[in-house]
Design a protein around this motif. Structure first.
Motif, PDB file in Angstrom:
ATOM      1  N   ILE A 199       0.857  -1.173   0.000  1.00 20.44           N
ATOM      2  CA  ILE A 199       0.000   0.000   0.000  1.00 20.44           C
ATOM      3  C   ILE A 199       0.902   1.235   0.000  1.00 20.44           C
ATOM      4  O   ILE A 199       2.093   1.138   0.315  1.00 20.44           O
ATOM      5  N   ALA A 200       0.356   2.376  -0.376  1.00 19.38           N
ATOM      6  CA  ALA A 200       1.113   3.627  -0.338  1.00 19.38           C
ATOM      7  C   ALA A 200       0.260   4.684   0.350  1.00 19.38           C
ATOM      8  O   ALA A 200      -0.943   4.787   0.086  1.00 19.38           O
ATOM      9  N   VAL A 201       0.887   5.468   1.220  1.00 20.36           N
ATOM     10  CA  VAL A 201       0.154   6.407   2.065  1.00 20.36           C
ATOM     11  C   VAL A 201       0.749   7.804   1.922  1.00 20.36           C
ATOM     12  O   VAL A 201       1.952   8.000   2.135  1.00 20.36           O
ATOM     13  N   LEU A 202      -0.086   8.753   1.569  1.00 22.77           N
ATOM     14  CA  LEU A 202       0.306  10.154   1.517  1.00 22.77           C
ATOM     15  C   LEU A 202       0.102  10.797   2.877  1.00 22.77           C
ATOM     16  O   LEU A 202      -0.949  10.620   3.497  1.00 22.77           O
ATOM     17  N   ARG A 203       1.098  11.539   3.340  1.00 24.63           N
ATOM     18  CA  ARG A 203       0.912  12.292   4.579  1.00 24.63           C
ATOM     19  C   ARG A 203       0.028  13.493   4.282  1.00 24.63           C
ATOM     20  O   ARG A 203       0.390  14.377   3.507  1.00 24.63           O
ATOM     21  N   GLU A 204      -1.157  13.506   4.868  1.00 24.62           N
ATOM     22  CA  GLU A 204      -2.136  14.558   4.627  1.00 24.62           C
ATOM     23  C   GLU A 204      -2.142  15.530   5.790  1.00 24.62           C
ATOM     24  O   GLU A 204      -2.513  15.168   6.911  1.00 24.62           O
ATOM     25  N   PRO A 205      -1.755  16.794   5.582  1.00 23.39           N
ATOM     26  CA  PRO A 205      -1.747  17.760   6.685  1.00 23.39           C
ATOM     27  C   PRO A 205      -3.118  17.955   7.319  1.00 23.39           C
ATOM     28  O   PRO A 205      -3.219  18.225   8.515  1.00 23.39           O
ATOM     29  N   SER A 206      -4.181  17.804   6.519  1.00 21.03           N
ATOM     30  CA  SER A 206      -5.527  18.043   7.031  1.00 21.03           C
ATOM     31  C   SER A 206      -6.262  16.749   7.379  1.00 21.03           C
ATOM     32  O   SER A 206      -7.483  16.757   7.544  1.00 21.03           O
ATOM     33  N   SER A 207      -5.539  15.647   7.509  1.00 23.85           N
ATOM     34  CA  SER A 207      -6.191  14.372   7.785  1.00 23.85           C
ATOM     35  C   SER A 207      -6.628  14.295   9.242  1.00 23.85           C
ATOM     36  O   SER A 207      -6.279  15.137  10.066  1.00 23.85           O
ATOM     37  N   ARG A 208      -7.395  13.235   9.538  1.00 22.59           N
ATOM     38  CA  ARG A 208      -7.863  13.045  10.916  1.00 22.59           C
ATOM     39  C   ARG A 208      -6.913  12.154  11.717  1.00 22.59           C
ATOM     40  O   ARG A 208      -7.304  11.571  12.710  1.00 22.59           O
ATOM     41  N   GLY A 209      -5.669  12.042  11.283  1.00 19.12           N
ATOM     42  CA  GLY A 209      -4.670  11.372  12.102  1.00 19.12           C
ATOM     43  C   GLY A 209      -4.124  10.079  11.560  1.00 19.12           C
ATOM     44  O   GLY A 209      -3.073   9.624  12.008  1.00 19.12           O
ATOM     45  N   GLY A 210      -4.808   9.448  10.602  1.00 16.49           N
ATOM     46  CA  GLY A 210      -4.355   8.152  10.118  1.00 16.49           C
ATOM     47  C   GLY A 210      -3.044   8.226   9.375  1.00 16.49           C
ATOM     48  O   GLY A 210      -2.110   7.464   9.642  1.00 16.49           O
ATOM     49  N   SER A 211      -2.921   9.156   8.435  1.00 24.65           N
ATOM     50  CA  SER A 211      -1.687   9.241   7.657  1.00 24.65           C
ATOM     51  C   SER A 211      -0.522   9.686   8.522  1.00 24.65           C
ATOM     52  O   SER A 211       0.606   9.200   8.371  1.00 24.65           O
ATOM     53  N   ALA A 212      -0.770  10.610   9.440  1.00 23.82           N
ATOM     54  CA  ALA A 212       0.301  11.058  10.338  1.00 23.82           C
ATOM     55  C   ALA A 212       0.782   9.914  11.222  1.00 23.82           C
ATOM     56  O   ALA A 212       1.985   9.760  11.465  1.00 23.82           O
ATOM     57  N   GLU A 213      -0.149   9.082  11.673  1.00 19.48           N
ATOM     58  CA  GLU A 213       0.236   7.952  12.518  1.00 19.48           C
ATOM     59  C   GLU A 213       1.117   6.979  11.742  1.00 19.48           C
ATOM     60  O   GLU A 213       2.120   6.474  12.275  1.00 19.48           O
ATOM     61  N   ILE A 214       0.773   6.718  10.497  1.00 26.09           N
ATOM     62  CA  ILE A 214       1.582   5.801   9.692  1.00 26.09           C
ATOM     63  C   ILE A 214       2.964   6.377   9.442  1.00 26.09           C
ATOM     64  O   ILE A 214       3.979   5.681   9.528  1.00 26.09           O
ATOM     65  N   HIS A 215       3.037   7.670   9.144  1.00 25.78           N
ATOM     66  CA  HIS A 215       4.324   8.295   8.834  1.00 25.78           C
ATOM     67  C   HIS A 215       5.194   8.481  10.074  1.00 25.78           C
ATOM     68  O   HIS A 215       6.428   8.436   9.974  1.00 25.78           O
ATOM     69  N   ASP A 216       4.583   8.691  11.218  1.00 21.35           N
ATOM     70  CA  ASP A 216       5.354   9.048  12.419  1.00 21.35           C
ATOM     71  C   ASP A 216       5.597   7.887  13.370  1.00 21.35           C
ATOM     72  O   ASP A 216       6.392   8.012  14.300  1.00 21.35           O
ATOM     73  N   THR A 217       4.905   6.774  13.171  1.00 25.66           N
ATOM     74  CA  THR A 217       5.028   5.633  14.089  1.00 25.66           C
ATOM     75  C   THR A 217       5.908   4.566  13.460  1.00 25.66           C
ATOM     76  O   THR A 217       5.768   4.261  12.270  1.00 25.66           O
ATOM     77  N   GLY A 218       6.784   3.991  14.230  1.00 28.57           N
ATOM     78  CA  GLY A 218       7.631   2.915  13.723  1.00 28.57           C
ATOM     79  C   GLY A 218       6.835   1.633  13.581  1.00 28.57           C
ATOM     80  O   GLY A 218       6.743   0.839  14.526  1.00 28.57           O
ATOM     81  N   LEU A 219       6.256   1.411  12.412  1.00 29.32           N
ATOM     82  CA  LEU A 219       5.371   0.265  12.224  1.00 29.32           C
ATOM     83  C   LEU A 219       6.074  -0.968  11.682  1.00 29.32           C
ATOM     84  O   LEU A 219       5.534  -2.074  11.774  1.00 29.32           O
ATOM     85  N   VAL A 220       7.255  -0.812  11.098  1.00 29.93           N
ATOM     86  CA  VAL A 220       7.953  -1.974  10.548  1.00 29.93           C
ATOM     87  C   VAL A 220       8.275  -2.947  11.673  1.00 29.93           C
ATOM     88  O   VAL A 220       8.835  -2.573  12.707  1.00 29.93           O
ATOM     89  N   GLY A 221       7.898  -4.193  11.497  1.00 35.09           N
ATOM     90  CA  GLY A 221       8.106  -5.209  12.515  1.00 35.09           C
ATOM     91  C   GLY A 221       6.939  -5.391  13.454  1.00 35.09           C
ATOM     92  O   GLY A 221       6.924  -6.339  14.244  1.00 35.09           O
ATOM     93  N   ARG A 222       5.948  -4.517  13.381  1.00 38.75           N
ATOM     94  CA  ARG A 222       4.783  -4.630  14.250  1.00 38.75           C
ATOM     95  C   ARG A 222       3.676  -5.405  13.555  1.00 38.75           C
ATOM     96  O   ARG A 222       3.545  -5.396  12.324  1.00 38.75           O
ATOM     97  N   GLU A 223       2.855  -6.087  14.373  1.00 41.08           N
ATOM     98  CA  GLU A 223       1.705  -6.800  13.833  1.00 41.08           C
ATOM     99  C   GLU A 223       0.494  -5.878  13.834  1.00 41.08           C
ATOM    100  O   GLU A 223       0.178  -5.250  14.842  1.00 41.08           O
TER     101      GLU A 223
END
Length: 317
Positions: A59-83
């Motif tokens: 999947i590909a995720v754009l960081r959206e400045p006006s989003s409700r938090g989902g894109s920012a969470e993906i971009h800012d959280t270390g998700l690699v290796g997490r389930e």
């Protein structure tokens, strides 16, 4: 999640695999998965990797400045290796048979369009692609699209707004082959322009689209989700419980008072997460994700924005 890479400025792609390395369900172009983030947010992302990869989804995720938090969470959280929990794949944007295809993408809307281009190239179908973005730096998967277009000799127009202006929608529509199917994904303004151009000068064309943001209120058929012609009762068939829905309350909000775990995401009728089977009653549809045929059948509805014209609505919940 096993890996990530930058595809463009503010666009990151993520590879999802099963923890045990096992195979994943197959999918068709236009499909998406629902991803539950560590915060509990549920978001939908189109699958844009190769379909012949049985062990991974991309999947590909754009960081959206006006989003409700989902894109920012993906971009800012270390998700690699997490389930992470995913649902799907689901497909509300599937390719239908046509003599030729015109693919139109705006910004991050390239993600489902890329999978369609790959499929049409593999079929040897007649297709062409138009991809617009604010700048070349912001546009994802350009090398993959260039290689694909060159390999099959399909025309591909890539237009960066800061260099060449916006996509020429009227020209794209007017020069499309007779009877072509147009598949488009991107911001609401792009899709509205395509539909308007087709309606005014090319009624022979079928326009299929998927939104990544909700329509502007009052446009595209959307109405206020918490406004109802009359109060009505919702019966939850699986439990027998009932809830009352009145002005100022959405069906989803009323249902969540007794079934808090009911899935939902956008709350604006364009993602499909809350689509629910209707067992009885007369649903009023206000979404942009179900087809006109689905609306006419009345067998399912999006409970985040829908309403009811009967005194009672029975849902499979």
């Amino acid at each position: 999640m096993t890996g990530s890479r930058w595809e463009a400025a503010n666009v990151v792609s993520l590879r999802l695999e099963r923890p045990d390395g096992g195979g994943l369900p197959s999918w068709e172009p236009g499909a998406h998965v629902e991803l539950t983030l560590p915060s509990g947010r549920i978001r939908q992302y189109s699958l844009c990797g190769p379909r012949d990869d049985p062990h991974g989804y991309t999947i590909a995720v754009l960081r959206e400045p006006s989003s409700r938090g989902g894109s920012a969470e993906i971009h800012d959280t270390g998700l690699v290796g997490r389930e992470l929990q995913i649902r799907g794949p689901r497909n509300n944007f599937s390719l239908r048979p046509a003599g030729s295809y015109v693919l139109v993408a705006g910004g991050i809307g390239i993600t489902p369009i890329l999978s369609m281009a790959r499929e049409l190239a593999a079929r040897g179908a007649d297709w062409r692609l138009h991809y617009g973005g604010r700048s070349l730096e912001s546009m994802s998967f350009l090398p993959a699209l260039d290689a694909l277009a060159c390999a099959v000799g399909a025309p591909a127009e890539v237009r960066a707004e800061d260099e060449s202006g916006m996509l020429p929608i009227t020209e794209i529509v007017s020069t499309a082959p007779a009877g072509a199917a147009i598949y488009a994904c991107g911001p609401g303004g792009l899709l509205d322009a395509l539909k308007s151009a087709a309606a005014s000068c090319r009624p022979d064309l079928e326009v299929h689209f998927e939104l990544f943001t909700a329509p502007v209120p009052g446009e595209g058929g959307e109405t206020e989700a918490s406004r109802h012609e009359q109060p009505f009762t919702v019966v939850l068939a699986q439990t027998g419980e009932t809830v009352r829905v009145t002005d100022g309350t959405t069906i989803l909000g009323a249902v969540r008072d007794v079934v808090p775990e009911v899935p939902y995401s956008c709350e604006e009728g364009f993602c499909g997460t809350c689509v629910t089977k209707v067992i009885g009653g007369s649903p009023v549809h206000r979404d942009t994700v179900l087809s006109a045929e689905d609306h006419a059948a009345g067998a399912t509805m999006t409970i985040c924005v829908g309403s009811c014209s009967s005194a009672e609505l029975v849902l499979d919940l």
